[in-house]
Design a protein around this motif. Structure first.
Motif, PDB file in Angstrom:
ATOM      1  N   VAL A   1       0.839  -1.206   0.000  1.00 48.47           N
ATOM      2  CA  VAL A   1       0.000   0.000   0.000  1.00 48.47           C
ATOM      3  C   VAL A   1       0.874   1.256   0.000  1.00 48.47           C
ATOM      4  O   VAL A   1       0.606   2.213  -0.733  1.00 48.47           O
ATOM      5  N   VAL A   2       1.924   1.262   0.795  1.00 49.51           N
ATOM      6  CA  VAL A   2       2.838   2.417   0.841  1.00 49.51           C
ATOM      7  C   VAL A   2       3.463   2.624  -0.530  1.00 49.51           C
ATOM      8  O   VAL A   2       3.504   3.752  -1.048  1.00 49.51           O
ATOM      9  N   ILE A   3       3.936   1.558  -1.140  1.00 48.85           N
ATOM     10  CA  ILE A   3       4.564   1.656  -2.470  1.00 48.85           C
ATOM     11  C   ILE A   3       3.552   2.118  -3.503  1.00 48.85           C
ATOM     12  O   ILE A   3       3.852   2.986  -4.340  1.00 48.85           O
ATOM     13  N   ALA A   4       2.343   1.583  -3.452  1.00 51.26           N
ATOM     14  CA  ALA A   4       1.305   1.960  -4.429  1.00 51.26           C
ATOM     15  C   ALA A   4       0.924   3.430  -4.298  1.00 51.26           C
ATOM     16  O   ALA A   4       0.763   4.129  -5.307  1.00 51.26           O
ATOM     17  N   ARG A   5       0.800   3.905  -3.077  1.00 50.91           N
ATOM     18  CA  ARG A   5       0.444   5.322  -2.885  1.00 50.91           C
ATOM     19  C   ARG A   5       1.565   6.236  -3.352  1.00 50.91           C
ATOM     20  O   ARG A   5       1.321   7.286  -3.949  1.00 50.91           O
ATOM     21  N   ARG A   6       2.794   5.845  -3.100  1.00 56.32           N
ATOM     22  CA  ARG A   6       3.932   6.647  -3.583  1.00 56.32           C
ATOM     23  C   ARG A   6       3.985   6.612  -5.108  1.00 56.32           C
ATOM     24  O   ARG A   6       4.266   7.637  -5.739  1.00 56.32           O
ATOM     25  N   ALA A   7       3.705   5.468  -5.712  1.00 57.41           N
ATOM     26  CA  ALA A   7       3.685   5.359  -7.175  1.00 57.41           C
ATOM     27  C   ALA A   7       2.616   6.273  -7.770  1.00 57.41           C
ATOM     28  O   ALA A   7       2.848   6.917  -8.793  1.00 57.41           O
TER      29      ALA A   7
ATOM     30  N   THR B   1       5.907   2.674 -10.424  1.00 55.26           N
ATOM     31  CA  THR B   1       5.942   1.598  -9.433  1.00 55.26           C
ATOM     32  C   THR B   1       7.371   1.150  -9.144  1.00 55.26           C
ATOM     33  O   THR B   1       7.704   0.836  -7.996  1.00 55.26           O
ATOM     34  N   LEU B   2       8.219   1.143 -10.173  1.00 61.27           N
ATOM     35  CA  LEU B   2       9.618   0.769  -9.959  1.00 61.27           C
ATOM     36  C   LEU B   2      10.349   1.827  -9.138  1.00 61.27           C
ATOM     37  O   LEU B   2      11.144   1.503  -8.261  1.00 61.27           O
TER      38      LEU B   2
END
Length: 109
Positions: A33-39, A87-88
């Motif tokens: 979730v953290v990665i997705a929100r940052r993406a 995402t990367l």
């Protein structure tokens, strides 16, 4: 180009170790979730930046031939297509402790 894209981030799919992802949060789903929100933040910023640059070329009376012949516009678009996917970049930032995140429900306990 923003600071996140200046780092070396691969342009293709990367296999990640799940244990590495959940170290910071203790929960793989929370990490995702953290990665997705940052993406989403990165994608939004890149989109806004791209639209701003392309808006410089917009005229009120574009005809179809002028739009297809504008090389500068094409080069700008190609540059953004070659950039690493959000995402990367977000996953790389997360793994390298460049993302600030917090979980309010954990803080209340």
């Amino acid at each position: 180009m923003s600071n996140t894209q200046k780092n070396i981030v691969p342009n293709s799919t990367v296999t990640r170790d799940l244990r590495e992802l959940d170290e910071k949060t203790g929960n793989i789903y929370e990490s995702i979730v953290v990665i997705a929100r940052r993406a989403n933040q990165i994608a939004s910023n890149v989109k806004e930046e791209l639209h701003g640059k392309l808006a410089e070329f917009a005229t009120s009376n574009d005809n179809l031939e002028e739009v297809f012949e504008n090389r500068e516009q094409i080069e700008i678009s190609k540059h953004y297509e070659r950039m690493p996917k959000p995402t990367l970049v977000a996953a790389d930032e997360f793994l390298n402790d460049k993302v600030y995140f917090r979980n309010p429900s954990k803080e209340q306990k």
